[in-house]
Motif scaffolding. Structure first.
Motif, PDB file in Angstrom:
ATOM      1  N   ALA A 116       0.858  -1.195   0.000  1.00 52.67           N
ATOM      2  CA  ALA A 116       0.000   0.000   0.000  1.00 52.67           C
ATOM      3  C   ALA A 116       0.885   1.233   0.000  1.00 52.67           C
ATOM      4  N   ASP A 164      -2.244   6.558  -3.200  1.00 51.39           N
ATOM      5  CA  ASP A 164      -3.690   6.398  -3.122  1.00 51.39           C
ATOM      6  C   ASP A 164      -4.137   5.335  -4.126  1.00 51.39           C
ATOM      7  N   ALA A 171      -6.680   3.345  -3.954  1.00 46.76           N
ATOM      8  CA  ALA A 171      -8.127   3.372  -4.179  1.00 46.76           C
ATOM      9  C   ALA A 171      -8.488   4.328  -5.314  1.00 46.76           C
ATOM     10  N   ARG A 209     -13.685  -2.158   4.184  1.00 43.50           N
ATOM     11  CA  ARG A 209     -12.543  -1.655   3.406  1.00 43.50           C
ATOM     12  C   ARG A 209     -12.454  -2.255   2.012  1.00 43.50           C
ATOM     13  N   SER A 250     -11.315  -4.939  -4.382  1.00 46.24           N
ATOM     14  CA  SER A 250     -10.140  -4.184  -3.952  1.00 46.24           C
ATOM     15  C   SER A 250     -10.265  -3.928  -2.454  1.00 46.24           C
ATOM     16  N   GLU A 292      -8.297  -2.597   1.087  1.00 51.67           N
ATOM     17  CA  GLU A 292      -7.189  -1.968   1.802  1.00 51.67           C
ATOM     18  C   GLU A 292      -6.981  -2.749   3.087  1.00 51.67           C
ATOM     19  N   ASP A 293      -5.760  -3.218   3.307  1.00 47.45           N
ATOM     20  CA  ASP A 293      -5.477  -4.049   4.478  1.00 47.45           C
ATOM     21  C   ASP A 293      -4.160  -3.604   5.116  1.00 47.45           C
ATOM     22  N   HIS A 296      -2.407  -3.924  -0.100  1.00 53.03           N
ATOM     23  CA  HIS A 296      -3.677  -3.791  -0.805  1.00 53.03           C
ATOM     24  C   HIS A 296      -3.902  -5.123  -1.515  1.00 53.03           C
TER      25      HIS A 296
END
Length: 143
Positions: A42, A45, A47, A67, A86, A88-89, A93
């Protein structure tokens, strides 16, 4: 050929097609390869990059679960719909990519890298689009 024969043939053909689609969905559901998972660090951005990629490739956001954002392309008309989840973790990602065979009674997911002829066209189209996203993120491509 009488109208009754044509009508009976149409009903039998429709039922045979529905049965075939459900069998394909069951095969996909029982496959050991329901989706491809790609994990990327990650940074930046991601996302926003995914949202931009989705807009350029005809994917639309269909739902958000915590998320995870789920993008879909296709309406299950002529080709199987294609999905990208998708998530976010933390420091990474995670992407989950697959096509879905919807037999009305049974649904089955199939990885983009699966072998065989089942849903080959949508898998190929989705793999090309996902590889475009991975190229943008400077990550290794799906085979």
């Amino acid at each position: 050929m009488s109208a009754t024969s044509v009508m009976i043939g149409g009903v039998v053909g429709g039922l045979a097609g529905l049965t075939l689609i459900n069998v394909m969905a069951m095969i996909a559901r029982n496959a050991n390869n329901p989706w491809d998972i790609v994990t990327v660090p990650a940074r930046g951005d991601i996302a926003a990059t995914v949202a931009s990629w989705a807009a350029c490739h005809g994917y639309r956001l269909v739902r958000t679960e915590g998320r995870t954002q789920v993008y879909k392309k296709g309406m299950n008309f002529l080709t199987a719909p294609m999905f990208l989840e998708s998530t976010e973790d933390g420091a990474q990602h995670v992407f989950k990519a697959y096509t879905q065979i919807d037999g009305l009674l049974i649904k089955g997911n199939l990885a983009l890298t699966a072998t065989g002829v089942m849903a080959k066209l949508p898998r190929s189209m989705a793999r090309k689009a996902v590889n475009n996203l991975l190229t943008t993120l400077q990550q290794p491509l799906l085979p």
